[in-house]
Design a protein around this motif. Structure first.
Motif, PDB file in Angstrom:
ATOM      1  N   LEU A 149      55.003  38.867  40.207  1.00 33.08           N
ATOM      2  CA  LEU A 149      54.179  39.497  41.250  1.00 33.08           C
ATOM      3  C   LEU A 149      53.154  40.451  40.641  1.00 33.08           C
ATOM      4  N   GLY A 150      53.597  41.234  39.657  1.00 30.57           N
ATOM      5  CA  GLY A 150      52.689  42.172  38.994  1.00 30.57           C
ATOM      6  C   GLY A 150      51.576  41.467  38.237  1.00 30.57           C
ATOM      7  N   SER A 151      51.912  40.368  37.577  1.00 32.02           N
ATOM      8  CA  SER A 151      50.904  39.608  36.829  1.00 32.02           C
ATOM      9  C   SER A 151      49.820  39.062  37.752  1.00 32.02           C
ATOM     10  N   VAL A 152      50.230  38.561  38.902  1.00 34.22           N
ATOM     11  CA  VAL A 152      49.241  38.046  39.862  1.00 34.22           C
ATOM     12  C   VAL A 152      48.389  39.188  40.393  1.00 34.22           C
ATOM     13  N   HIS A 153      49.011  40.303  40.697  1.00 35.50           N
ATOM     14  CA  HIS A 153      48.260  41.454  41.217  1.00 35.50           C
ATOM     15  C   HIS A 153      47.192  41.897  40.206  1.00 35.50           C
ATOM     16  N   ILE A 154      47.576  42.009  38.958  1.00 30.92           N
ATOM     17  CA  ILE A 154      46.622  42.411  37.907  1.00 30.92           C
ATOM     18  C   ILE A 154      45.562  41.333  37.708  1.00 30.92           C
ATOM     19  N   ALA A 155      45.976  40.086  37.665  1.00 36.08           N
ATOM     20  CA  ALA A 155      45.036  38.979  37.435  1.00 36.08           C
ATOM     21  C   ALA A 155      43.991  38.900  38.542  1.00 36.08           C
ATOM     22  N   ARG A 156      44.386  39.118  39.774  1.00 36.13           N
ATOM     23  CA  ARG A 156      43.439  39.045  40.891  1.00 36.13           C
ATOM     24  C   ARG A 156      42.424  40.190  40.834  1.00 36.13           C
ATOM     25  N   LYS A 157      42.804  41.288  40.257  1.00 33.36           N
ATOM     26  CA  LYS A 157      41.885  42.429  40.159  1.00 33.36           C
ATOM     27  C   LYS A 157      41.010  42.373  38.897  1.00 33.36           C
ATOM     28  N   HIS A 158      41.501  41.733  37.841  1.00 33.45           N
ATOM     29  CA  HIS A 158      40.815  41.799  36.539  1.00 33.45           C
ATOM     30  C   HIS A 158      40.530  40.440  35.924  1.00 33.45           C
ATOM     31  N   TYR A 159      40.417  39.400  36.733  1.00 30.67           N
ATOM     32  CA  TYR A 159      40.169  38.062  36.185  1.00 30.67           C
ATOM     33  C   TYR A 159      38.777  37.941  35.580  1.00 30.67           C
ATOM     34  N   GLU A 160      37.902  38.886  35.846  1.00 27.57           N
ATOM     35  CA  GLU A 160      36.526  38.813  35.345  1.00 27.57           C
ATOM     36  C   GLU A 160      36.448  38.832  33.824  1.00 27.57           C
ATOM     37  N   ILE A 161      37.561  39.171  33.152  1.00 28.91           N
ATOM     38  CA  ILE A 161      37.513  39.173  31.684  1.00 28.91           C
ATOM     39  C   ILE A 161      37.226  37.779  31.148  1.00 28.91           C
ATOM     40  N   PHE A 162      37.354  36.778  32.007  1.00 20.78           N
ATOM     41  CA  PHE A 162      37.049  35.411  31.610  1.00 20.78           C
ATOM     42  C   PHE A 162      35.651  34.998  32.056  1.00 20.78           C
ATOM     43  N   GLU A 163      34.765  35.912  32.213  1.00 25.33           N
ATOM     44  CA  GLU A 163      33.407  35.592  32.665  1.00 25.33           C
ATOM     45  C   GLU A 163      32.645  34.727  31.665  1.00 25.33           C
ATOM     46  N   PHE A 164      33.119  34.674  30.434  1.00 26.80           N
ATOM     47  CA  PHE A 164      32.459  33.787  29.470  1.00 26.80           C
ATOM     48  C   PHE A 164      32.620  32.319  29.873  1.00 26.80           C
ATOM     49  N   LEU A 165      33.499  32.043  30.824  1.00 27.95           N
ATOM     50  CA  LEU A 165      33.659  30.688  31.358  1.00 27.95           C
ATOM     51  C   LEU A 165      32.754  30.469  32.567  1.00 27.95           C
ATOM     52  N   ARG A 166      31.644  31.131  32.596  1.00 30.14           N
ATOM     53  CA  ARG A 166      30.754  31.111  33.747  1.00 30.14           C
ATOM     54  C   ARG A 166      30.113  29.745  33.985  1.00 30.14           C
ATOM     55  N   VAL A 167      30.276  28.828  33.100  1.00 31.41           N
ATOM     56  CA  VAL A 167      29.691  27.498  33.232  1.00 31.41           C
ATOM     57  C   VAL A 167      30.158  26.861  34.533  1.00 31.41           C
ATOM     58  N   ASP A 168      29.227  26.275  35.259  1.00 32.49           N
ATOM     59  CA  ASP A 168      29.577  25.520  36.453  1.00 32.49           C
ATOM     60  C   ASP A 168      30.095  24.164  35.986  1.00 32.49           C
ATOM     61  N   LEU A 169      31.405  24.022  36.003  1.00 28.63           N
ATOM     62  CA  LEU A 169      32.029  22.813  35.467  1.00 28.63           C
ATOM     63  C   LEU A 169      31.529  21.555  36.157  1.00 28.63           C
ATOM     64  N   TRP A 170      31.205  21.667  37.442  1.00 27.92           N
ATOM     65  CA  TRP A 170      30.767  20.498  38.200  1.00 27.92           C
ATOM     66  C   TRP A 170      29.356  20.051  37.821  1.00 27.92           C
ATOM     67  N   SER A 171      28.629  20.889  37.076  1.00 25.31           N
ATOM     68  CA  SER A 171      27.285  20.501  36.652  1.00 25.31           C
ATOM     69  C   SER A 171      27.304  19.679  35.354  1.00 25.31           C
ATOM     70  N   LEU A 172      28.450  19.572  34.722  1.00 28.14           N
ATOM     71  CA  LEU A 172      28.554  18.796  33.498  1.00 28.14           C
ATOM     72  C   LEU A 172      28.406  17.303  33.817  1.00 28.14           C
ATOM     73  N   PRO A 173      27.766  16.555  32.923  1.00 29.65           N
ATOM     74  CA  PRO A 173      27.504  15.119  33.170  1.00 29.65           C
ATOM     75  C   PRO A 173      28.740  14.294  33.499  1.00 29.65           C
ATOM     76  N   VAL A 174      29.872  14.669  32.922  1.00 33.07           N
ATOM     77  CA  VAL A 174      31.084  13.891  33.135  1.00 33.07           C
ATOM     78  C   VAL A 174      31.506  13.874  34.612  1.00 33.07           C
ATOM     79  N   PHE A 175      31.074  14.874  35.382  1.00 33.81           N
ATOM     80  CA  PHE A 175      31.469  14.965  36.781  1.00 33.81           C
ATOM     81  C   PHE A 175      30.410  14.408  37.753  1.00 33.81           C
ATOM     82  N   ASN A 176      29.305  13.867  37.229  1.00 38.58           N
ATOM     83  CA  ASN A 176      28.244  13.349  38.117  1.00 38.58           C
ATOM     84  C   ASN A 176      28.759  12.288  39.067  1.00 38.58           C
ATOM     85  N   ARG A 177      29.664  11.462  38.633  1.00 33.75           N
ATOM     86  CA  ARG A 177      30.167  10.373  39.471  1.00 33.75           C
ATOM     87  C   ARG A 177      31.088  10.878  40.589  1.00 33.75           C
TER      88      ARG A 177
END
Length: 179
Positions: A149-177
């Protein structure tokens, strides 16, 4: 037999499926929250394993606890012996990660109502299995629940540390279909 199966395979399903499910969403917020919550669980769990050397019922009182999982799935002992220690007991990471998945599913229940119900059922089964199979004490399960429960609470408040994953995955060519 049910609890042995759930402990081994239901747990793996609980660990893998949230990443598949959140990867399918256009927004990466839930994927990042899942990754952060899992990382916190494992990191804090390892610290607790180092600080608190304890043994579960099957190791402390083997005359009173039958090795049910190993009698049903003897091959599982080969893997668990390689990746686990007899003192990896407090807190129960099976419990903490199962609770984590069910709690995270609560936040996507509008989009995935069946997943929420399924994850809660499987999480409850995994938690009961840890005690039924003699792997964890009730205190390990309570501590695992608090950790999850604590891990989820912290993760929901501080997940932005993964902002380097800002890539829109759906814009990648592999997902065009898939659009």
């Amino acid at each position: 037999m049910y609890f042995s199966f759930i402990y081994l395979y239901g747990y793996v399903f609980l660990l893998v499926f949230p990443f598949i499910l959140t990867f399918a969403l256009r927004e990466t917020k839930y994927l990042k929250q899942t990754a952060v919550a899992f990382a916190l669980n494992y990191s804090l769990g390892l610290i607790f394993y180092i600080l608190f050397v304890s043994y579960g019922p099957r190791n402390l009182i083997p005359d009173l606890v039958d090795p049910l999982m190993y009698s049903m799935y003897p091959q599982s002992q080969l893997l668990t012996g390689e990746v686990n220690s007899n003192t990896n007991v407090f807190p129960s990471l099976h419990t903490s990660l199962s609770v984590t998945v069910a709690y995270l599913a609560w936040f996507t229940r509008d989009r995935f109502p069946y997943w929420f119900v399924t994850s809660c059922f499987l999480a409850a089964s995994v938690v009961m299995a840890t005690m039924y199979l003699g792997i964890h004490w009730g205190t390990d399960v309570v501590a695992g629940t608090i950790l999850g429960l604590g891990s989820v609470h912290i993760a929901r408040k501080h997940y932005e540390i993964f902002e380097f994953l800002r890539v829109d995955l759906w814009s990648l060519p592999v997902f065009n279909r898939l659009r």
